[in-house]
Design an enzyme around this catalytic site. Structure first.
Site, PDB file in Angstrom:
ATOM      1  N   ASN A 101      11.144  -0.987   2.552  1.00  9.67           N
ATOM      2  CA  ASN A 101       9.896  -1.431   3.178  1.00  9.67           C
ATOM      3  C   ASN A 101      10.131  -1.597   4.674  1.00  9.67           C
ATOM      4  O   ASN A 101      11.235  -1.894   5.105  1.00  9.67           O
ATOM      5  CB  ASN A 101       9.461  -2.782   2.576  1.00  9.67           C
ATOM      6  CG  ASN A 101       8.143  -3.275   3.127  1.00  9.67           C
ATOM      7  OD1 ASN A 101       7.212  -2.480   3.323  1.00  9.67           O
ATOM      8  ND2 ASN A 101       8.032  -4.557   3.402  1.00  9.67           N
ATOM      9  N   HIS A 103       8.525  -3.941   7.773  1.00  2.07           N
ATOM     10  CA  HIS A 103       7.681  -5.130   7.952  1.00  2.07           C
ATOM     11  C   HIS A 103       7.611  -5.457   9.444  1.00  2.07           C
ATOM     12  O   HIS A 103       8.633  -5.438  10.137  1.00  2.07           O
ATOM     13  CB  HIS A 103       8.272  -6.308   7.172  1.00  2.07           C
ATOM     14  CG  HIS A 103       7.452  -7.544   7.288  1.00  2.07           C
ATOM     15  ND1 HIS A 103       6.274  -7.731   6.598  1.00  2.07           N
ATOM     16  CD2 HIS A 103       7.612  -8.654   8.060  1.00  2.07           C
ATOM     17  CE1 HIS A 103       5.755  -8.900   6.916  1.00  2.07           C
ATOM     18  NE2 HIS A 103       6.551  -9.478   7.798  1.00  2.07           N
ATOM     19  N   GLU A 168       8.874   1.082  14.816  1.00  3.72           N
ATOM     20  CA  GLU A 168       8.990   1.431  13.386  1.00  3.72           C
ATOM     21  C   GLU A 168       9.011   2.945  13.190  1.00  3.72           C
ATOM     22  O   GLU A 168       9.747   3.456  12.359  1.00  3.72           O
ATOM     23  CB  GLU A 168       7.800   0.854  12.600  1.00  3.72           C
ATOM     24  CG  GLU A 168       7.825  -0.652  12.444  1.00  3.72           C
ATOM     25  CD  GLU A 168       6.629  -1.139  11.632  1.00  3.72           C
ATOM     26  OE1 GLU A 168       5.482  -0.985  12.116  1.00  3.72           O
ATOM     27  OE2 GLU A 168       6.837  -1.650  10.522  1.00  3.72           O
TER      28      GLU A 168
HETATM   29  C1  GAR Z   1       3.215  -1.213   9.864  1.00  3.35           C
HETATM   30  O1  GAR Z   1       3.318  -1.965  11.043  1.00  3.35           O
HETATM   31  C2  GAR Z   1       3.948  -1.913   8.733  1.00  3.35           C
HETATM   32  O2  GAR Z   1       5.068  -2.619   9.157  1.00  3.35           O
HETATM   33  C3  GAR Z   1       2.888  -2.858   8.260  1.00  3.35           C
HETATM   34  O3  GAR Z   1       1.702  -2.088   8.264  1.00  3.35           O
HETATM   35  C4  GAR Z   1       1.766  -1.179   9.347  1.00  3.35           C
HETATM   36  C5  GAR Z   1       1.348   0.182   8.843  1.00  3.35           C
HETATM   37  O4  GAR Z   1       0.985   1.013   9.887  1.00  3.35           O
HETATM   38  N1  GAR Z   1       3.205  -3.323   6.942  1.00  3.35           N
HETATM   39  C6  GAR Z   1       2.931  -4.554   6.541  1.00  3.35           C
HETATM   40  O5  GAR Z   1       2.340  -5.370   7.216  1.00  3.35           O
HETATM   41  C7  GAR Z   1       3.361  -4.843   5.114  1.00  3.35           C
HETATM   42  N2  GAR Z   1       3.250  -6.224   4.829  1.00  3.35           N
HETATM   43  P1  GAR Z   1       0.655   2.559   9.603  1.00  3.35           P
HETATM   44  O6  GAR Z   1      -0.405   2.622   8.518  1.00  3.35           O
HETATM   45  O7  GAR Z   1       0.154   3.065  10.913  1.00  3.35           O
HETATM   46  O8  GAR Z   1       1.925   3.226   9.185  1.00  3.35           O
END
Ligand code: GAR
Length: 201
Positions: A101, A103, A168
């Protein structure tokens, strides 16, 4: 190694994973309107929807349906990339130590679905992102990589989150590429090596 990506949102992390030519065999979304589905289709990757609204409030049955969707494509590594439904034990049994995952905080700080807002609210000057092995406890599990992101004067949750997502999109594919190259997540082994290197204590 065959990767299944779980996504709910716009899918920019999925896009980075696809752009890195990682062996993604299926993208599973928990809602029909996830932008990630369009990105997968554009890339010619098979998609599946396990619509969480059809399973409410039964998260166990939802999780089993997700495991089935991954099993249909012989997935052996699961990458959650902005997946916003909490999963239950069956996925962690089926893919033990092989659910990753990303986060948007420096775990163990700011677990949960509002990590960026919570960091802003807390007044911290540094937050970041964490790539970790997922376990049944939400936003816990062995940490594979982390990187810090500064919070600047005038930042909003949106501006911070966008800077976190830039990190990320680089870090997550790097970690996944390492796991694919190793053929395993190898968290335990790395920790053992580290302990051995520091005198075994
Ligand atoms: C990312 O920042 C990820 O870390 C977060 O959602 C975003 C997805 O972005 N995940 C969480 O908050 C999980 N609890 P994306 O749809 O542009 O890849």
């Amino acid at each position: 190694m065959r990767i299944g990506v779980l996504a709910s949102g716009s899918g920019t992390n999925l896009q980075a994973i696809l752009d890195a030519d990682l062996p993604v065999v299926v993208v599973v979304a928990d809602r029909r309107r996830a932008g990630a589905l369009d990105r997968a289709e554009q890339a010619g990757v098979t998609t599946a929807v396990v619509d969480r609204s059809e399973y409410l409030p039964d998260r166990l049955a939802f999780t089993e349906a997700v495991v089935d969707a991954l099993g249909d494509h012989d997935v052996d590594l699961v990458a959650m990339a902005g997946f916003m439904t909490i999963l239950e034990k069956p996925i962690f049994d089926a893919f033990e130590g092989r659910v990753l995952n990303t986060h948007p905080s420096l775990l163990p700080a700011f677990r949960g679905a509002h990590a960026v807002e919570d960091a802003l609210e807390a007044g911290v000057r540094v937050t970041g992102c964490t790539i970790h092995v997922a376990i049944p406890e939400v936003d816990a599990g062995p940490i594979l990589a982390q990187e810090a992101v500064d919070i600047r004067d005038g930042d909003t949750a949106e501006s911070i989150h966008e800077r976190i997502k830039e990190v990320e999109r680089r870090l997550y594919p790097e970690v996944l590429a390492r796991v694919v190259a190793d053929g395993d997540v190898r968290v335990g082994e790395r920790n053992r090596d580290r302990r051995a290197g520091s005198g075994g204590s």
